[in-house]
Design an enzyme around this catalytic site. Structure first.
Site, PDB file in Angstrom:
ATOM      1  N   HIS A  57      21.092 -30.185 -33.696  1.00 38.19           N
ATOM      2  CA  HIS A  57      20.282 -30.446 -32.500  1.00 38.19           C
ATOM      3  C   HIS A  57      19.317 -31.611 -32.713  1.00 38.19           C
ATOM      4  O   HIS A  57      18.904 -32.257 -31.756  1.00 38.19           O
ATOM      5  CB  HIS A  57      19.506 -29.188 -32.090  1.00 38.19           C
ATOM      6  CG  HIS A  57      18.548 -28.710 -33.131  1.00 38.19           C
ATOM      7  ND1 HIS A  57      18.929 -27.847 -34.136  1.00 38.19           N
ATOM      8  CD2 HIS A  57      17.244 -28.984 -33.335  1.00 38.19           C
ATOM      9  CE1 HIS A  57      17.883 -27.601 -34.909  1.00 38.19           C
ATOM     10  NE2 HIS A  57      16.846 -28.280 -34.445  1.00 38.19           N
TER      11      HIS A  57
ATOM     12  N   CYS B 197      22.925 -22.227 -36.899  1.00 39.29           N
ATOM     13  CA  CYS B 197      22.429 -23.594 -36.716  1.00 39.29           C
ATOM     14  C   CYS B 197      22.577 -24.393 -38.007  1.00 39.29           C
ATOM     15  O   CYS B 197      22.261 -23.908 -39.092  1.00 39.29           O
ATOM     16  CB  CYS B 197      20.963 -23.557 -36.298  1.00 39.29           C
ATOM     17  SG  CYS B 197      20.248 -25.192 -36.090  1.00 39.29           S
TER      18      CYS B 197
ATOM     19  N   CYS C  10      22.345 -25.650 -29.203  1.00 40.48           N
ATOM     20  CA  CYS C  10      22.737 -26.967 -28.674  1.00 40.48           C
ATOM     21  C   CYS C  10      24.256 -27.132 -28.636  1.00 40.48           C
ATOM     22  O   CYS C  10      24.741 -28.116 -28.110  1.00 40.48           O
ATOM     23  CB  CYS C  10      22.125 -28.083 -29.514  1.00 40.48           C
ATOM     24  SG  CYS C  10      22.872 -28.297 -31.140  1.00 40.48           S
TER      25      CYS C  10
ATOM     26  N   LYS D 294      32.807 -17.669 -20.681  1.00 36.72           N
ATOM     27  CA  LYS D 294      31.412 -17.595 -21.112  1.00 36.72           C
ATOM     28  C   LYS D 294      31.399 -17.222 -22.590  1.00 36.72           C
ATOM     29  O   LYS D 294      32.053 -16.283 -23.003  1.00 36.72           O
ATOM     30  CB  LYS D 294      30.667 -16.539 -20.306  1.00 36.72           C
ATOM     31  CG  LYS D 294      29.177 -16.511 -20.603  1.00 36.72           C
ATOM     32  CD  LYS D 294      28.505 -15.371 -19.866  1.00 36.72           C
ATOM     33  CE  LYS D 294      27.816 -15.927 -18.654  1.00 36.72           C
ATOM     34  NZ  LYS D 294      27.021 -14.906 -17.963  1.00 36.72           N
TER      35      LYS D 294
ATOM     36  N   CYS E  32      22.376 -21.455 -33.328  1.00 33.98           N
ATOM     37  CA  CYS E  32      22.504 -22.709 -32.586  1.00 33.98           C
ATOM     38  C   CYS E  32      22.386 -22.470 -31.080  1.00 33.98           C
ATOM     39  O   CYS E  32      22.954 -21.528 -30.552  1.00 33.98           O
ATOM     40  CB  CYS E  32      23.863 -23.332 -32.902  1.00 33.98           C
ATOM     41  SG  CYS E  32      24.179 -24.841 -32.003  1.00 33.98           S
TER      42      CYS E  32
END
Length: 135
Positions: free
Chosen positions: A114, A110, A101, A81, A99
């Site tokens: 995405h 990010c 995505c 995880k 982020c």
């Protein structure tokens, strides 16, 4: 009893029905049929259409079931995880985008990957935006 009924339908009633149908001699004759004649032809045309569909159905392409695709394709795959912790007090800039995505080259920050992901997949994923609260 049942077989007698089926035999009567096939040998007597079906030929009588087919003889009464207003089938024209030529293809152009279909254009001259009246509405009531078309209504008398509907059961036969419906059965022929159903038989045609059932005949070609095995040859039609099958719809593939859409399965869920993996979101995280390459980031920290060795971990079961992926968790990133960031203290809010450490925010130096007024806005930070993280982020969600998993396509960002600068993960966990990010880089707007995405947008391309959303266009390709129809997804609606976006970044997590943290804002520094000004007092």
């Amino acid at each position: 009893m049942v077989l007698e009924s089926i035999s009567k339908i096939i040998k007597i009633q079906l030929p009588a029905y087919l003889k009464k149908l207003p089938l024209p001699e030529t293809i152009g004759g279909f254009a001259r049929l009246t509405v009531s004649e078309w209504l008398r032809l509907l059961p036969l045309l419906g059965i022929l259409a159903l038989l045609g569909y059932l005949t070609i159905r095995p040859f039609l392409p099958k719809k593939k079931k859409q399965r869920d695709s993996l979101i995280n394709l390459k980031i920290q795959k060795e971990n079961p995880k992926v968790v990133n912790e960031i203290d809010i007090e450490d925010l130096r800039t007024p806005n930070v985008c993280y982020c969600r995505c998993w396509r960002s080259k600068t993960f966990p920050v990010c880089d707007k990957s995405h947008i391309k992901h959303n266009e390709l997949t129809g997804d609606n994923v976006g970044p997590l935006i943290l804002k520094k609260k000004t007092l």
